[in-house]
Design a protein around this motif. Structure first.
Motif, PDB file in Angstrom:
ATOM      1  N   PRO A  34      51.607  15.677  87.038  1.00  0.00           N
ATOM      2  CA  PRO A  34      50.024  15.504  86.708  1.00  0.00           C
ATOM      3  C   PRO A  34      49.201  17.088  86.868  1.00  0.00           C
ATOM      4  O   PRO A  34      48.050  16.875  86.352  1.00  0.00           O
ATOM      5  CB  PRO A  34      49.691  14.376  87.296  1.00  0.00           C
ATOM      6  CG  PRO A  34      50.821  14.560  88.603  1.00  0.00           C
ATOM      7  CD  PRO A  34      52.038  14.927  87.821  1.00  0.00           C
ATOM      8  N   ASP A  35      49.598  17.720  87.790  1.00  0.00           N
ATOM      9  CA  ASP A  35      48.723  18.677  88.332  1.00  0.00           C
ATOM     10  C   ASP A  35      48.808  20.114  87.644  1.00  0.00           C
ATOM     11  O   ASP A  35      47.851  20.933  87.899  1.00  0.00           O
ATOM     12  CB  ASP A  35      48.671  18.840  89.737  1.00  0.00           C
ATOM     13  CG  ASP A  35      48.206  17.731  90.697  1.00  0.00           C
ATOM     14  OD1 ASP A  35      47.324  16.794  90.141  1.00  0.00           O
ATOM     15  OD2 ASP A  35      48.902  17.118  91.563  1.00  0.00           O
ATOM     16  N   ASN A  36      49.837  20.299  87.141  1.00  0.00           N
ATOM     17  CA  ASN A  36      50.068  21.599  86.555  1.00  0.00           C
ATOM     18  C   ASN A  36      50.645  21.743  85.021  1.00  0.00           C
ATOM     19  O   ASN A  36      51.756  22.511  84.806  1.00  0.00           O
ATOM     20  CB  ASN A  36      51.093  22.351  87.475  1.00  0.00           C
ATOM     21  CG  ASN A  36      52.379  21.823  87.681  1.00  0.00           C
ATOM     22  OD1 ASN A  36      52.303  20.813  87.496  1.00  0.00           O
ATOM     23  ND2 ASN A  36      53.470  22.516  88.280  1.00  0.00           N
ATOM     24  N   THR A  37      50.474  20.673  84.375  1.00  0.00           N
ATOM     25  CA  THR A  37      50.860  20.779  82.950  1.00  0.00           C
ATOM     26  C   THR A  37      49.911  21.192  81.838  1.00  0.00           C
ATOM     27  O   THR A  37      48.548  20.986  82.140  1.00  0.00           O
ATOM     28  CB  THR A  37      51.512  19.200  82.357  1.00  0.00           C
ATOM     29  OG1 THR A  37      50.350  18.545  82.723  1.00  0.00           O
ATOM     30  CG2 THR A  37      52.447  19.125  83.264  1.00  0.00           C
ATOM     31  N   PHE A  38      50.084  21.724  80.739  1.00  0.00           N
ATOM     32  CA  PHE A  38      49.091  22.299  79.636  1.00  0.00           C
ATOM     33  C   PHE A  38      49.865  21.647  78.493  1.00  0.00           C
ATOM     34  O   PHE A  38      51.070  21.878  78.148  1.00  0.00           O
ATOM     35  CB  PHE A  38      49.075  23.780  79.867  1.00  0.00           C
ATOM     36  CG  PHE A  38      48.473  24.175  78.605  1.00  0.00           C
ATOM     37  CD1 PHE A  38      46.882  24.346  78.506  1.00  0.00           C
ATOM     38  CD2 PHE A  38      49.289  24.890  77.572  1.00  0.00           C
ATOM     39  CE1 PHE A  38      46.289  24.747  77.629  1.00  0.00           C
ATOM     40  CE2 PHE A  38      48.305  25.319  76.491  1.00  0.00           C
ATOM     41  CZ  PHE A  38      47.062  25.363  76.225  1.00  0.00           C
ATOM     42  N   ALA A  39      48.968  21.314  77.455  1.00  0.00           N
ATOM     43  CA  ALA A  39      49.509  20.808  76.272  1.00  0.00           C
ATOM     44  C   ALA A  39      48.455  21.116  74.992  1.00  0.00           C
ATOM     45  O   ALA A  39      47.364  21.176  75.292  1.00  0.00           O
ATOM     46  CB  ALA A  39      49.967  19.165  76.394  1.00  0.00           C
ATOM     47  N   MET A  40      49.141  21.291  74.067  1.00  0.00           N
ATOM     48  CA  MET A  40      48.319  21.623  72.917  1.00  0.00           C
ATOM     49  C   MET A  40      48.794  20.566  71.490  1.00  0.00           C
ATOM     50  O   MET A  40      50.089  20.540  71.454  1.00  0.00           O
ATOM     51  CB  MET A  40      48.410  23.154  72.341  1.00  0.00           C
ATOM     52  CG  MET A  40      47.897  24.121  73.240  1.00  0.00           C
ATOM     53  SD  MET A  40      47.905  25.686  72.296  1.00  0.00           S
ATOM     54  CE  MET A  40      46.767  25.478  70.801  1.00  0.00           C
ATOM     55  N   ASN A  41      47.899  19.978  71.083  1.00  0.00           N
ATOM     56  CA  ASN A  41      48.182  19.170  70.041  1.00  0.00           C
ATOM     57  C   ASN A  41      47.527  19.780  68.585  1.00  0.00           C
ATOM     58  O   ASN A  41      46.466  20.285  68.479  1.00  0.00           O
ATOM     59  CB  ASN A  41      47.466  17.747  70.334  1.00  0.00           C
ATOM     60  CG  ASN A  41      47.815  16.814  69.335  1.00  0.00           C
ATOM     61  OD1 ASN A  41      48.124  16.837  68.155  1.00  0.00           O
ATOM     62  ND2 ASN A  41      48.063  15.642  69.995  1.00  0.00           N
ATOM     63  N   PHE A  42      48.543  19.696  67.502  1.00  0.00           N
ATOM     64  CA  PHE A  42      48.282  20.357  66.183  1.00  0.00           C
ATOM     65  C   PHE A  42      48.214  18.924  65.366  1.00  0.00           C
ATOM     66  O   PHE A  42      48.880  19.084  64.236  1.00  0.00           O
ATOM     67  CB  PHE A  42      49.182  20.965  65.853  1.00  0.00           C
ATOM     68  CG  PHE A  42      49.530  22.440  67.003  1.00  0.00           C
ATOM     69  CD1 PHE A  42      48.982  23.516  66.576  1.00  0.00           C
ATOM     70  CD2 PHE A  42      50.316  22.239  67.916  1.00  0.00           C
ATOM     71  CE1 PHE A  42      48.919  24.727  67.321  1.00  0.00           C
ATOM     72  CE2 PHE A  42      50.451  23.425  68.945  1.00  0.00           C
ATOM     73  CZ  PHE A  42      49.734  24.650  68.405  1.00  0.00           C
ATOM     74  N   GLY A  43      47.529  18.247  65.460  1.00  0.00           N
ATOM     75  CA  GLY A  43      47.174  16.941  64.641  1.00  0.00           C
ATOM     76  C   GLY A  43      48.651  16.231  64.517  1.00  0.00           C
ATOM     77  O   GLY A  43      49.195  15.841  65.763  1.00  0.00           O
ATOM     78  N   HIS A  44      48.792  15.775  63.374  1.00  0.00           N
ATOM     79  CA  HIS A  44      49.897  14.860  63.148  1.00  0.00           C
ATOM     80  C   HIS A  44      51.521  15.665  63.148  1.00  0.00           C
ATOM     81  O   HIS A  44      52.533  15.219  63.056  1.00  0.00           O
ATOM     82  CB  HIS A  44      49.986  13.958  62.118  1.00  0.00           C
ATOM     83  CG  HIS A  44      48.983  13.041  62.119  1.00  0.00           C
ATOM     84  ND1 HIS A  44      48.920  11.962  63.092  1.00  0.00           N
ATOM     85  CD2 HIS A  44      47.646  12.818  61.361  1.00  0.00           C
ATOM     86  CE1 HIS A  44      47.804  11.163  63.023  1.00  0.00           C
ATOM     87  NE2 HIS A  44      47.092  11.656  61.935  1.00  0.00           N
ATOM     88  N   ALA A  45      51.126  17.189  63.095  1.00  0.00           N
ATOM     89  CA  ALA A  45      52.241  18.052  62.934  1.00  0.00           C
ATOM     90  C   ALA A  45      53.236  18.414  63.978  1.00  0.00           C
ATOM     91  O   ALA A  45      54.329  18.427  63.985  1.00  0.00           O
ATOM     92  CB  ALA A  45      51.814  19.263  62.230  1.00  0.00           C
ATOM     93  N   ALA A  46      52.457  18.399  65.236  1.00  0.00           N
ATOM     94  CA  ALA A  46      53.148  19.150  66.324  1.00  0.00           C
ATOM     95  C   ALA A  46      52.488  19.214  67.733  1.00  0.00           C
ATOM     96  O   ALA A  46      51.279  18.937  67.691  1.00  0.00           O
ATOM     97  CB  ALA A  46      53.563  20.532  66.222  1.00  0.00           C
ATOM     98  N   VAL A  47      53.214  19.043  68.746  1.00  0.00           N
ATOM     99  CA  VAL A  47      52.683  18.903  70.102  1.00  0.00           C
ATOM    100  C   VAL A  47      53.455  20.051  70.776  1.00  0.00           C
ATOM    101  O   VAL A  47      54.695  19.941  70.882  1.00  0.00           O
ATOM    102  CB  VAL A  47      52.551  17.516  70.904  1.00  0.00           C
ATOM    103  CG1 VAL A  47      52.032  17.629  72.316  1.00  0.00           C
ATOM    104  CG2 VAL A  47      51.786  16.592  70.173  1.00  0.00           C
TER     105      VAL A  47
END
Length: 254
Positions: free
Chosen positions: A43-56
């Motif tokens: 919970p303290d050191n994650t990073f995420a990027m969401n590309f709509g319905h295509a990718a995460v």
């Protein structure tokens, strides 16, 4: 690290999906459930990027700047790379591709991908075979909608992949996340191999040999997602192209 790609972009192997995945008590999760599971574990050191319905794409930041198990994330020119491990010949590779000495492994992979996508002097299997060290990486070209993944042959890094409830392909180094998210439809990513969303799975050590799916059966006798191994007795129909038309966005190894 965690990478999730919609099936329309990734085109995962059919054998990866267990025929029993919808018939057992434990069923695959939706991609957003798997992402939440991954994020909740760190919970303290994650990073995420969401590309709509295509990718995460998501990764866990290292606890220390110079961790034994290096984890990197980099993005440039709409290309994103998750990288684990170390390339022993990074300095010479950076010189070869015109990068500065300070460029890390993820930066190099993106630059190599861009070079081969746009000019393509070598087949992808030859480029990956030239990487020395323990490594695993996933590249997502958000502009082209292309997925590219590779795992080194020395076994120093582990990678797993599977199929989510909606058919998306899930790739991660976290075995528990894969098991929970994909249920029976998961398998180890084969060492010494590369996966391209348009051209499928191939061995970069033995590019002239086809890949064979080996059904997996768990302790309960349920068929799981298949293991993939090099078929030493079956060759592809033609020699891979070498020239300006060969690149990581599309190559013809069949």
């Amino acid at each position: 690290m965690l990478a999730i790609f919609h099936k329309a972009f990734a085109h995962p192997p059919e054998e990866l999906k267990s025929p029993a995945s919808q018939k057992v008590s434990k069923t695959p999760k939706l991609p957003e459930e798997t992402l939440n599971d991954f994020l909740s574990r760190h919970p303290d050191n994650t990073f995420a990027m969401n590309f709509g319905h295509a990718a995460v794409l998501a990764y866990v930041r290292p606890d220390r700047p110079y961790s034994v198990r290096q984890r990197l994330f980099c993005g440039f020119d709409d290309i994103y790379c998750l990288f684990m491990g170390t390339l022993n010949n990074l300095c010479s590779l950076n010189r070869q591709y015109g990068l500065t000495k300070g460029a890390n492994e993820a930066m190099f992979v993106i630059e190599a991908y861009r070079t081969l996508r746009d000019r393509g002097p070598y087949p992808a299997d030859q480029v990956v075979k030239g990487l020395e060290g323990s490594f695993a990486f996933v590249v997502y070209d958000s502009k082209a909608g292309t997925v590219f993944a590779a795992l080194g042959s020395d076994g120093g890094e582990k990678l797993y992949w599977g199929i989510a409830a909606d058919g998306s392909v899930v790739i991660s180094d976290n075995l528990e996340v894969i098991k929970e998210g994909c249920a029976k439809s998961f398998a180890p990513f084969p060492t010494g191999c590369i996966f391209h969303s348009e051209e499928g799975l191939m061995s970069f050590e033995h590019p002239m040999n086809k890949m064979r799916a080996m059904p997996r059966v768990d302790s309960e006798g349920v068929v799981c997602g298949a293991n993939f191994k090099v078929d030493k007795y079956t060759r592809v129909n033609s020699i891979p192209r070498v020239g300006s038309e060969t690149n990581w966005t599309h190559w013809d190894s069949h």
